[in-house]
Design a protein around this motif. Structure first.
Motif, mmCIF file in Angstrom:
data_model
loop_
_atom_site.group_PDB
_atom_site.id
_atom_site.type_symbol
_atom_site.label_atom_id
_atom_site.label_comp_id
_atom_site.label_asym_id
_atom_site.label_seq_id
_atom_site.Cartn_x
_atom_site.Cartn_y
_atom_site.Cartn_z
ATOM 1 N N ALA A 137 -37.025 52.138 101.143
ATOM 2 C CA ALA A 137 -36.975 53.560 101.454
ATOM 3 C C ALA A 137 -35.976 53.793 102.593
ATOM 4 O O ALA A 137 -35.825 52.938 103.475
ATOM 5 C CB ALA A 137 -38.361 54.056 101.847
ATOM 6 N N PRO A 138 -35.300 54.938 102.566
ATOM 7 C CA PRO A 138 -35.371 55.956 101.501
ATOM 8 C C PRO A 138 -34.552 55.539 100.273
ATOM 9 O O PRO A 138 -33.400 55.153 100.393
ATOM 10 C CB PRO A 138 -34.775 57.198 102.158
ATOM 11 N N ALA A 139 -35.184 55.617 99.138
ATOM 12 C CA ALA A 139 -34.535 55.258 97.871
ATOM 13 C C ALA A 139 -35.364 55.852 96.742
ATOM 14 O O ALA A 139 -36.491 56.315 96.945
ATOM 15 C CB ALA A 139 -34.422 53.746 97.723
ATOM 16 N N GLU A 140 -34.784 55.858 95.539
ATOM 17 C CA GLU A 140 -35.527 56.306 94.372
ATOM 18 C C GLU A 140 -35.055 55.528 93.150
ATOM 19 O O GLU A 140 -33.922 55.039 93.103
ATOM 20 C CB GLU A 140 -35.356 57.804 94.146
ATOM 21 N N VAL A 141 -35.956 55.411 92.179
ATOM 22 C CA VAL A 141 -35.605 54.756 90.929
ATOM 23 C C VAL A 141 -34.839 55.760 90.073
ATOM 24 O O VAL A 141 -35.345 56.844 89.772
ATOM 25 C CB VAL A 141 -36.862 54.271 90.187
ATOM 26 N N THR A 142 -33.622 55.401 89.680
ATOM 27 C CA THR A 142 -32.790 56.310 88.896
ATOM 28 C C THR A 142 -32.637 55.883 87.444
ATOM 29 O O THR A 142 -32.282 56.693 86.591
ATOM 30 C CB THR A 142 -31.399 56.446 89.522
ATOM 31 N N ASP A 143 -32.924 54.606 87.160
ATOM 32 C CA ASP A 143 -32.764 54.144 85.777
ATOM 33 C C ASP A 143 -33.481 52.809 85.611
ATOM 34 O O ASP A 143 -33.869 52.150 86.589
ATOM 35 C CB ASP A 143 -31.281 53.985 85.436
ATOM 36 N N MET A 144 -33.666 52.410 84.358
ATOM 37 C CA MET A 144 -34.340 51.157 84.038
ATOM 38 C C MET A 144 -33.853 50.659 82.694
ATOM 39 O O MET A 144 -33.652 51.439 81.761
ATOM 40 C CB MET A 144 -35.856 51.385 84.013
ATOM 41 N N GLN A 145 -33.635 49.344 82.593
ATOM 42 C CA GLN A 145 -33.298 48.718 81.315
ATOM 43 C C GLN A 145 -34.222 47.521 81.110
ATOM 44 O O GLN A 145 -34.453 46.752 82.052
ATOM 45 C CB GLN A 145 -31.845 48.231 81.277
ATOM 46 N N PRO A 146 -34.745 47.347 79.891
ATOM 47 C CA PRO A 146 -35.577 46.164 79.621
ATOM 48 C C PRO A 146 -34.727 44.902 79.599
ATOM 49 O O PRO A 146 -33.575 44.916 79.162
ATOM 50 C CB PRO A 146 -36.174 46.468 78.246
ATOM 51 N N ILE A 147 -35.289 43.822 80.108
ATOM 52 C CA ILE A 147 -34.650 42.508 80.062
ATOM 53 C C ILE A 147 -35.717 41.493 79.638
ATOM 54 O O ILE A 147 -36.866 41.866 79.405
ATOM 55 C CB ILE A 147 -34.054 42.105 81.432
ATOM 56 N N ALA A 148 -35.347 40.246 79.533
ATOM 57 C CA ALA A 148 -36.302 39.219 79.132
ATOM 58 C C ALA A 148 -37.457 39.149 80.124
ATOM 59 O O ALA A 148 -37.241 38.988 81.333
ATOM 60 C CB ALA A 148 -35.594 37.864 79.048
ATOM 61 N N ASP A 149 -38.672 39.311 79.614
ATOM 62 C CA ASP A 149 -39.892 39.221 80.422
ATOM 63 C C ASP A 149 -39.921 40.228 81.566
ATOM 64 O O ASP A 149 -40.534 39.971 82.606
ATOM 65 C CB ASP A 149 -40.080 37.813 80.991
#
Length: 426
Positions: A137-149
């Motif tokens: 912090a201060p920060a925010e989650v802006t994106d996500m991509q699936p990866i192995a496990d």
């Protein structure tokens, strides 16, 4: 299993996200937990003593939520500024139906409590500073991509973007965040065409630790005891349901005129309304997500379901769901399963589904039942309220819903204890 930067990333460090982080640190201290929050966590931000503000926003905590906070080792501190609800009075304005609940009838010291949101946040922050939870912090989650496990999560901050990998991303940043939609979760929305006005009020008579739920032809209103946990005072937390036109008209009034308008709608059970504090408001919409999990991602709290505040069950439902999630992650850890695997998260969703569906139905049915003035319906609901007052079995069921004990909940366990699940009916 592939090594990640951290094990669990929690997007959002509000009440839900912070409680989840604390619960994970208690039950699974070997896990690496990272909370991503727009506000920094710093010991300097924690005051030596807490001075409640008259205009502080608050949350109704059911008795079942107290039990959860006790298991987290947080209740003793929370109770310092948590006002008990020892009586609940439910009535239908202009009609004879009413029902009353008393904690003593259920051998409890309270049916629930009212605590300032800021106080709960400070208590959680103090505890989290004593854990190994990492605060981004201060920060925010802006994106996500699936990866192995697991998942690769993109964090946005003032100094630019960076990425973290984890076994699982928990979205806990509330019902108004865009992260849920950005990740492609489908949200079911049912607009009530109403707004909730929130304010604290002062009355000439003591609340005597009584919560009032008053249904009117213009919508429900609630007055919850607020203030000292040891002295029944004259301050109450108001939740007033209004349509758009009535809300605009009310906000344009002076404070004295607001009190008079409230007096007309609520009546004189608490005497004269002498003061109303700062008013905030928001539109009321029932939001649910049928499938709140996918590989590596799970929605919790208001990101998964946002309820009408009429029954005060929103945060309590979220809290129970968090404990079910922690228990499912504990089981998965013991079986050496990836924490973000769909089978693990689906198992959590299935265990929590009955509770959230039942709570949603309970809250929504109150709005539908008391939202019509058809003679046959009003007669039936008045008879129903009287029946609750006269029939012990029905009244006990209603009390358990109000106390947050209607469904099952998982216990928090520290390392070394056995895996059991306690029914609220025990």
């Amino acid at each position: 299993m592939k090594q990640h930067d951290t094990d669990i990333i929690i997007a959002g460090g509000g009440l839900a996200g912070a409680t989840l982080a604390l619960a994970l640190s208690r039950s699974l201290p070997q896990l690496r937990v990272t909370v991503v929050e727009t506000f920094p966590l710093s010991p300097d931000a924690l005051p030596d003593s807490y001075q409640p503000s008259y205009d502080a926003r608050s949350t109704a905590l059911a008795w079942g939520s107290r039990l959860i906070f006790e298991e987290l080792g947080l209740w003793q501190r929370l109770a310092e500024h948590a006002t008990p609800i020892r009586h609940i009075h439910v009535s239908d304005r202009g009609h004879f139906g009413a029902t009353r609940l008393n904690a003593a009838d259920h051998q409890q010291e309270a049916l629930g409590y009212v605590a300032d949101n800021r106080w709960m946040g400070l208590c959680l922050m103090r505890e989290l500073l004593q854990t190994n939870v990492v605060w981004q912090a201060p920060a925010e989650v802006t994106d996500m991509q699936p990866i192995a496990d697991g998942v690769r999560v993109t964090l946005g901050a003032d100094d630019g973007e960076r990425q973290l990998t984890a076994q699982c991303l928990v979205v806990a940043d509330g019902g108004r965040s865009g992260l849920r939609e950005k990740l492609g979760f489908r949200v079911n929305e049912q607009a009530y065409n109403q707004h909730a006005l929130i304010a604290n009020v002062s009355t000439s008579q003591s609340h005597n630790y009584t919560a009032y739920e008053r249904f009117t032809d213009a919508g429900p209103m609630a007055l919850l005891p607020h203030g000292s946990p040891t002295r029944a005072g004259n301050t109450a937390a108001l939740v007033w349901t209004l349509d758009s036109e009535a809300l605009d008209e009310l906000l344009a009034l002076s404070d004295d005129d607001k009190c008079q308008r409230l007096q007309q709608r609520f009546g004189w059970r608490l005497g004269r309304f002498a003061r109303i504090g700062e008013c905030s408001h928001y539109p009321l919409t029932l939001k649910t997500v049928d499938e709140s999990v996918r590989p590596g991602v799970v929605l919790v709290g208001n990101a998964a379901h946002a309820l009408h505040p009429v029954a005060g069950q929103g945060f309590n439902l979220a809290l129970r769901g968090l404990m079910v999630l922690v228990e499912q992650l504990r089981l998965a850890t013991g079986q050496q399963q990836p924490l973000g695997s769909l089978s693990v998260l689906k198992a959590y969703q299935n265990r929590h589904r009955q509770d959230w569906q039942q709570t949603v139905r309970f809250s929504d049915s109150l709005i539908q039942l008391f939202g019509t003035n058809l003679p046959l319906v009003t007669g039936a609901r008045d008879a129903g309220l009287m029946g609750l007052d006269l029939l012990p079995g029905a009244k006990r069921w209603f009390a358990r819903q109000a106390m947050g004990l209607g469904g099952r909940r998982a216990e928090i366990r520290t390392p070394g204890t056995t895996a059991t699940e306690r029914s609220s009916d025990e």
